[in-house]
Design an enzyme around this catalytic site. Structure first.
Site, PDB file in Angstrom:
ATOM      1  N   GLU A 175      16.921  -3.979  -2.621  1.00 61.23           N
ATOM      2  CA  GLU A 175      15.960  -4.931  -3.184  1.00 61.23           C
ATOM      3  C   GLU A 175      15.780  -4.746  -4.689  1.00 61.23           C
ATOM      4  O   GLU A 175      15.646  -5.697  -5.440  1.00 61.23           O
ATOM      5  CB  GLU A 175      14.604  -4.775  -2.490  1.00 61.23           C
ATOM      6  N   GLY A 205       0.827  -1.205   0.000  1.00 65.85           N
ATOM      7  CA  GLY A 205       0.000   0.000   0.000  1.00 65.85           C
ATOM      8  C   GLY A 205       0.855   1.246   0.000  1.00 65.85           C
ATOM      9  O   GLY A 205       0.960   1.945   1.012  1.00 65.85           O
TER      10      GLY A 205
END
Lengths: 402, 317
Positions: free
Chosen positions: A252, A135
């Protein structure tokens, strides 16, 4: 479906190729035929089938390689992560349905979560018991997350959240939402951003699916209307948590889904094999134009492998990688879009009388072509990556130096 | 292999930068003797000839720097010939830079060979033929310059006539040389692109238009970012090409070379564009990089190589 999960995880110290060999053998022996996108028996796996498959991957030591053992991981290095990714990429298997947890929520929780949160959330992510959704994006805050409006207000030991998220992948199946909010006003920009692990069954959350260009409803809008969560749902302190998350995300971006170039190479092989199986399409392979295009893509795949392996080398040497992830993101997304365009061009010749493999390829690559439209958008839009490269890697000045 | 276990190829980059930087603009023979004196021409050549006997990866940073600084000398060819002639007296003279050599990249056919860069300046020319390759003296052959691409440094056709063969290398050894040429010219190409990018980024950072440096303009920044990306991709692909995988399998250098060629042409052509009118002049040195890239493309047959990579992929799929 049944998988061999009674496996002995090899010790990488016993030889540099042992972990990759283990991954190769296990995957080849266990990947169900109907999950292979190049198989005539292929069918889109159900959510449960994907969960079962990924659970088996984890038990076989092919997920969570770098996560600490105390949180369910295997405590191995990025070398093993890369070795496994090469083999995962080499087979035409489904994309993970747990990637938000494994690639985003997990690493962030590892960086900013409390010990209790780590023990609660991390093993469940790896074993596929709990799915996560992301989100972050909002209608008024896409690439510019500093503009986000979803607000969290502290009331005693609880937080009350109001706002709207969009482009939330997998919201309908998620157990938790990794939710980015702000504690102040939009004028605060990057100050006061705060993350939560919000259970998706909390009253006040409403999920509205979005039909995407490929006909799927994997995205959603998510509305938060007076959603109340305990303070224990907070991931890090305001500012602190988000700043740490940004650092995690930059790594990441460079280390997740390292299988891409090996997968792209596999897709190119699938395309070529499909063409070879059909008398009309096989003529394309004799044309200099297509030989050249295939040669160019092979070169690009090789370069992408190089970018990824460099990141592993740097991180293994204890070096920082800075904004290297932006180079990788930009390159893989544009390479794959170009490949998908070529594939679409070639399978456009497939018709009812074509070979079965060619028809399978048409179905697969039409979908891949449509989905590839998203690749230069998600995980960092192209133009923002170009800005990052100019700013953070090249240090190009915007004002006169004198 | 006599390599010190702690020695790494990138450590040669620093030494190469200093030595190559020192010879830019000097006479051809002086360039050879200086580079030879610095040990840069025999890094991968046999130790018994005076070389260092290191793997080919150690020549990569040297060639990269030579490209970056636009060195007008056949450093790739000299290093490869010195290595291929292991055990001959000529090898020692090439390693120390007393003599110079180039390669006619297009093999001998009916007495003619082609694409020999700097041949008029070199003492010897290695000419591939059906039996490997022969080393001949420049004075014993007739050279025809091809100056269309580079009037200052043409490449040459070589008419062999009955030139005495000074040394001969086997087919296998020539094939190995040619494979390594893809690696080293790939590094040279990527260095040329790196140099063009650095030159251009510096220029645009200092060039003020509309009240701000041109690097403030998003269109310019994005061009430069793409150039940086492709330069980095080639650097990584070349670094990868010399490594083995987890199962000790080696990799072909041709793919990294073809990628480096494509990327270098994009970067250099865009660099010339971004330098505006000055980029079109002889004074701004970017045209040397462009000429070098196109010369290497022609010598090692870029288009055919990319098609062959595609054909090989198709055959193996």
């Amino acid at each position: 479906m049944s998988f061999n999960t009674d496996v002995v995880i090899p010790d990488p110290a016993t030889g540099q190729g042992v972990y990759r060999q283990h991954a190769r053998e296990w995957l080849q022996a266990n990947l169900p035929d109907h999950m292979r996108s190049d198989s005539l028996n292929y069918r889109t796996p159900t959510l449960q089938e994907s969960v079962d498959w990924e659970t088996a991957l984890y038990k076989a030591g092919l997920a969570g390689m770098t996560w600490p053992k105390e949180y369910g991981g295997y405590g191995l290095s990025l070398r093993e992560h890369l070795a496994v990714n090469k083999e995962i990429g080499a087979l035409p298997m489904p994309e993970s349905v747990g990637s938000i947890g494994k690639e985003l929520a997990g690493p962030i929780i590892m960086a900013v979560g409390t010990e209790e949160q780590k023990r609660e959330f991390l093993p469940a992510i790896l074993s596929m018991r709990e799915h996560w959704c992301q989100g972050f994006s909002e209608p008024e805050a896409g690439s510019d997350l500093a503009s986000l409006r979803t607000r969290a207000v502290q009331e005693g030991d609880r937080w009350v959240i109001n706002g709207q998220k969009i482009w939330t992948s997998g919201a309908a199946k998620a157990r938790y939402c990794l939710l980015l909010t702000r504690t102040g006003t939009v004028a605060d920009r990057h100050r006061g951003l705060l993350m939560f692990a919000v259970p998706m069954d909390t009253p006040g959350i409403r999920v509205v699916p979005i039909k995407s260009i490929d006909g799927k409803e994997s995205f959603a809008e998510v509305f938060f209307d007076n959603v109340t969560v305990p303070d224990t749902a907070r991931l890090g302190a305001p500012n602190e948590g988000w700043n740490a998350a940004i650092r995690v995300l930059s790594i990441e971006r460079a280390t997740n889904r390292m299988y891409r170039p090996w997968r792209f190479e596999g897709e190119l092989k699938q395309l070529v094999r499909a063409c070879k199986s059909d008398p009309e399409l096989s003529k394309l392979l004799q044309e200099s134009y297509y030989q050249r295009r295939i040669g160019q893509i092979a070169c690009e795949v090789d370069g992408l492998k190089g970018l990824i392996e460099k990141v592993v080398d740097q991180l293994m040497a204890g070096e920082t990688i800075g904004a290297q992830g932006s180079l990788n993101k930009l390159y893989w997304s544009e390479c794959h879009q170009a490949f998908a365009g070529l594939a679409m061009e070639m399978v456009s010749l497939v018709h009812e009388g074509s070979s079965e493999l060619a028809k399978r390829a048409k179905a697969h690559f039409t979908n891949a072509y449509l989905f590839a439209r998203a690749e230069t958008l998600y995980a960092g839009v192209t133009e923002v990556q170009l800005d990052i490269i100019a700013q953070r890697i090249m240090n190009l000045p915007k004002e006169s130096q004198s | 292999m006599s390599m010190d276990e702690d020695l790494r190829p990138e450590e040669f980059a620093e030494a190469a930068s200093a030595a190559v930087g020192d010879v830019i603009g000097r006479e051809f023979a002086e360039v050879a003797s200086t580079l030879g004196g610095a040990g840069l021409l025999g890094v991968c050549a046999a130790e018994e000839d005076g070389g260092m006997g290191l793997p080919i990866a150690f020549a990569v940073p040297i060639c990269q720097v030579a490209g970056r600084l636009r060195l007008r000398f056949p450093v790739v060819e000299q290093a490869l010939v010195a290595k291929a002639l292991a055990g001959t007296p000529q090898a020692a003279e090439l390693i120390n830079g007393e003599r110079t050599a180039t390669i006619a990249w297009h093999a001998e056919h009916q007495g003619m060979a082609g694409h020999a860069p700097y041949a008029a300046d070199c003492d010897w020319i290695l000419v591939p033929d059906g039996d490997g390759a022969a080393l001949v003296a420049r004075d014993a052959v007739t050279l025809t310059p091809h100056a269309e691409l580079d009037p200052e440094s043409p490449y040459y056709s070589v008419s062999l006539e009955s030139a005495p063969i000074l040394q001969r290398i086997s087919v296998q050894r020539y094939q190995a040389l040619r494979e390594e040429a893809y690696l080293l010219t790939g590094a040279y190409l990527n260095g040329a692109a790196q140099g063009a990018l650095e030159y251009t980024a510096d220029y645009l950072a200092g060039r003020v238009q509309f009240g701000r440096p041109l690097t403030a303009k998003q269109a310019v920044r994005h061009h430069l970012a793409r150039m940086k990306l492709l330069n980095e991709v080639s650097l990584c692909a070349i670094a990868r090409a010399v490594e083995t995988d987890e199962f000790d399998a080696t990799r072909s250098y041709k793919t990294a070379w073809a990628g480096a060629l494509t990327n270098a042409l994009f970067v250099i052509e865009k660099a010339i564009h971004l330098n505006g009118g000055m980029g079109f002049t002889w004074e701004v040195p970017l045209h040397y990089a462009l000429r070098d890239a196109r010369r290497i493309e022609a010598a090692l047959q870029g288009s055919a190589t990319i098609n062959a990579i595609g054909q090989n992929f198709i055959d193996a799929a």
